[in-house]
Design a protein around this motif. Structure first.
Motif, PDB file in Angstrom:
ATOM      1  N   GLY A  28      -5.504   1.735  10.267  1.00 56.14           N
ATOM      2  CA  GLY A  28      -4.309   1.027   9.830  1.00 56.14           C
ATOM      3  C   GLY A  28      -4.209   0.971   8.314  1.00 56.14           C
ATOM      4  N   ILE A  29      -3.241   0.242   7.844  1.00 54.16           N
ATOM      5  CA  ILE A  29      -2.986   0.116   6.416  1.00 54.16           C
ATOM      6  C   ILE A  29      -3.436  -1.266   5.952  1.00 54.16           C
ATOM      7  CG2 ILE A  29      -1.245   0.201   4.604  1.00 54.16           C
ATOM      8  CD1 ILE A  29      -1.745   2.856   5.972  1.00 54.16           C
ATOM      9  N   ASP A  30      -4.310  -1.267   4.974  1.00 54.99           N
ATOM     10  CA  ASP A  30      -4.793  -2.529   4.420  1.00 54.99           C
ATOM     11  C   ASP A  30      -3.839  -2.995   3.318  1.00 54.99           C
ATOM     12  OD1 ASP A  30      -6.220  -4.724   3.760  1.00 54.99           O
ATOM     13  OD2 ASP A  30      -7.829  -3.646   2.696  1.00 54.99           O
ATOM     14  N   HIS A  31      -2.726  -3.577   3.764  1.00 62.86           N
ATOM     15  CA  HIS A  31      -1.716  -4.057   2.811  1.00 62.86           C
ATOM     16  C   HIS A  31      -1.213  -5.415   3.300  1.00 62.86           C
ATOM     17  CE1 HIS A  31       1.055  -3.551  -0.527  1.00 62.86           C
ATOM     18  NE2 HIS A  31       2.040  -3.934   0.250  1.00 62.86           N
ATOM     19  N   PRO A  32      -1.099  -6.399   2.420  1.00 62.50           N
ATOM     20  CA  PRO A  32      -0.770  -7.758   2.887  1.00 62.50           C
ATOM     21  C   PRO A  32       0.674  -7.954   3.308  1.00 62.50           C
ATOM     22  CG  PRO A  32      -0.951  -7.714   0.492  1.00 62.50           C
ATOM     23  CD  PRO A  32      -1.372  -6.357   0.965  1.00 62.50           C
ATOM     24  N   HIS A  33       1.583  -7.045   2.929  1.00 60.77           N
ATOM     25  CA  HIS A  33       2.997  -7.251   3.199  1.00 60.77           C
ATOM     26  C   HIS A  33       3.491  -6.337   4.319  1.00 60.77           C
ATOM     27  CE1 HIS A  33       2.866  -8.254  -1.349  1.00 60.77           C
ATOM     28  NE2 HIS A  33       2.639  -9.348  -0.630  1.00 60.77           N
ATOM     29  N   LYS A  34       4.671  -6.659   4.829  1.00 64.84           N
ATOM     30  CA  LYS A  34       5.262  -5.885   5.920  1.00 64.84           C
ATOM     31  C   LYS A  34       5.817  -4.572   5.395  1.00 64.84           C
ATOM     32  CE  LYS A  34       8.812  -6.094   9.506  1.00 64.84           C
ATOM     33  NZ  LYS A  34       9.919  -6.906  10.087  1.00 64.84           N
ATOM     34  N   LEU A  35       5.632  -3.492   6.180  1.00 69.14           N
ATOM     35  CA  LEU A  35       6.137  -2.173   5.829  1.00 69.14           C
ATOM     36  C   LEU A  35       7.293  -1.808   6.750  1.00 69.14           C
ATOM     37  CD1 LEU A  35       2.774  -0.218   5.330  1.00 69.14           C
ATOM     38  CD2 LEU A  35       4.141  -1.400   3.605  1.00 69.14           C
ATOM     39  N   THR A  36       8.345  -1.251   6.184  1.00 70.41           N
ATOM     40  CA  THR A  36       9.511  -0.807   6.961  1.00 70.41           C
ATOM     41  C   THR A  36       9.656   0.696   6.843  1.00 70.41           C
ATOM     42  OG1 THR A  36      10.962  -1.200   5.061  1.00 70.41           O
ATOM     43  CG2 THR A  36      10.722  -2.987   6.656  1.00 70.41           C
ATOM     44  N   CYS A  51       6.485  -5.227  -2.515  1.00 71.87           N
ATOM     45  CA  CYS A  51       6.052  -4.442  -3.673  1.00 71.87           C
ATOM     46  C   CYS A  51       7.127  -3.415  -4.036  1.00 71.87           C
ATOM     47  CB  CYS A  51       4.738  -3.727  -3.377  1.00 71.87           C
ATOM     48  SG  CYS A  51       3.382  -4.869  -2.949  1.00 71.87           S
ATOM     49  N   PRO A  52       7.446  -3.274  -5.308  1.00 73.03           N
ATOM     50  CA  PRO A  52       8.547  -2.391  -5.690  1.00 73.03           C
ATOM     51  C   PRO A  52       8.234  -0.910  -5.535  1.00 73.03           C
ATOM     52  CG  PRO A  52       7.469  -3.281  -7.639  1.00 73.03           C
ATOM     53  CD  PRO A  52       6.854  -3.974  -6.466  1.00 73.03           C
ATOM     54  N   ASP A  53       6.970  -0.502  -5.560  1.00 77.35           N
ATOM     55  CA  ASP A  53       6.634   0.930  -5.520  1.00 77.35           C
ATOM     56  C   ASP A  53       5.391   1.158  -4.670  1.00 77.35           C
ATOM     57  OD1 ASP A  53       6.753   3.597  -5.992  1.00 77.35           O
ATOM     58  OD2 ASP A  53       5.848   3.522  -7.991  1.00 77.35           O
TER      59      ASP A  53
END
Length: 300
Positions: A151-159, A136-138
């Motif tokens: 935790g974070i309910d987000h489908p993509h990996k976070l760095t 996601c860009p933002d």
């Protein structure tokens, strides 16, 4: 000339024009009839006096240090800075704040230019204290939201966000790349001018040619004919001339070029290219022969 010095010169020039205009108006006012003098349609007349200004500064030298920032190199970079941080000048209050922040970025070029906010708690994220989505860009979250039990309910990996040291290293590397690009573009520009000068000097027959450095290149041509040391013996001037001649021959497409030794150098480069192609074809054929032998050995 610095920006302040240029503005000072510009101000003095405008002041001189303004002073000349005032002198003309003052002379025109004195030539008018008394009933038409300033102010018009009033009973009393205000007298005008010429007052010379003696304290105009003469020294306009800029003594401030030159500040460099990537956000002020182009108009688009400055526009991106203002748009990304919502710097506006539509009201006096916003203009004061925007000007203050622009000066902050000018005097702190390594500071983060854009402030990110957490998509969950909507608070500002300090440098190196957040996580960003790789897709996601933002999408950014702070450490506090990232470390919650749910935790974070987000489908993509976070760095993790880069720290201040990492950001400074990236900015330093980017500045070094920009400097190298500028130096390389200047080198190419100078090289093109030298090659154009080489072609001109080889065709010029005027003893008083006004083309810049034409006579110097002609002198190098004469030196190359008369020199006994040559480039192989270590002559510096001959080495420079051979370097320019080789660069010209590599780029020249003219069949009847007037540059000395251009045709010989083209033929020499052609033979070198043929030898390189022959060695490459031989290496490919040898590699294919070895693979065929390995396949035949495995089949047997």
């Amino acid at each position: 000339m610095g920006t302040l010095e240029y503005n000072s010169y510009l101000f003095l020039g405008v002041f001189d024009i303004y002073a000349v205009s005032l002198n003309r108006c003052f002379e025109a006012e004195k030539k008018r009839e008394e009933r038409e003098r300033h102010p018009i349609n009033l009973r009393e007349v205000h007298p005008l006096e010429e007052v010379p200004i003696m304290d105009v500064p003469v020294d306009t030298k800029d003594r401030d240090e030159i500040l460099e920032s990537e956000f002020f190199d182009t108009r688009q970079a400055f526009l991106s800075l203002c748009q990304g941080n919502h710097y506006q000048y539509d009201t006096l209050r916003r203009a004061k704040h925007s000007s203050m922040m622009v000066l902050y970025h000018l005097h702190n070029p390594t500071a983060p230019a854009f402030v990110t906010t957490c998509n969950i708690c909507h608070l500002d994220i300090e440098t190196g204290q957040g996580w960003r989505c790789e897709v996601c860009p933002d999408y950014d979250v702070c450490n506090a939201c990232y470390q919650k039990d749910g935790g974070i309910d987000h489908p993509h990996k976070l760095t993790n966000h880069p720290s201040i040291a990492d950001r400074d290293a990236q900015n330093k590397e980017a500045r070094q790349m920009r400097v190298l690009q500028v130096l390389y573009s200047r080198y190419l520009s100078i090289l093109r001018k030298m090659l154009d000068l080489l072609v001109h000097a080889s065709q010029c027959r005027s003893p008083h040619c006004q083309y810049p450095n034409c006579r110097k290149v002609k002198g190098l041509f004469r030196h190359g004919i008369q020199c006994k040391t040559r480039a192989s013996g270590g002559c510096v001037l001959c080495k420079k001339m051979w370097y320019l001649l080789q660069l010209h021959a590599r780029a020249c497409k003219e069949s009847e070029c007037h540059v000395p030794r251009c045709r010989d150098l083209k033929e020499h480069l052609r033979r070198l290219q043929q030898q390189s192609d022959s060695r490459r074809r031989a290496a490919v054929m040898e590699m294919m022969r070895q693979r065929a032998a390995e396949v035949a050995g495995n089949a047997g």
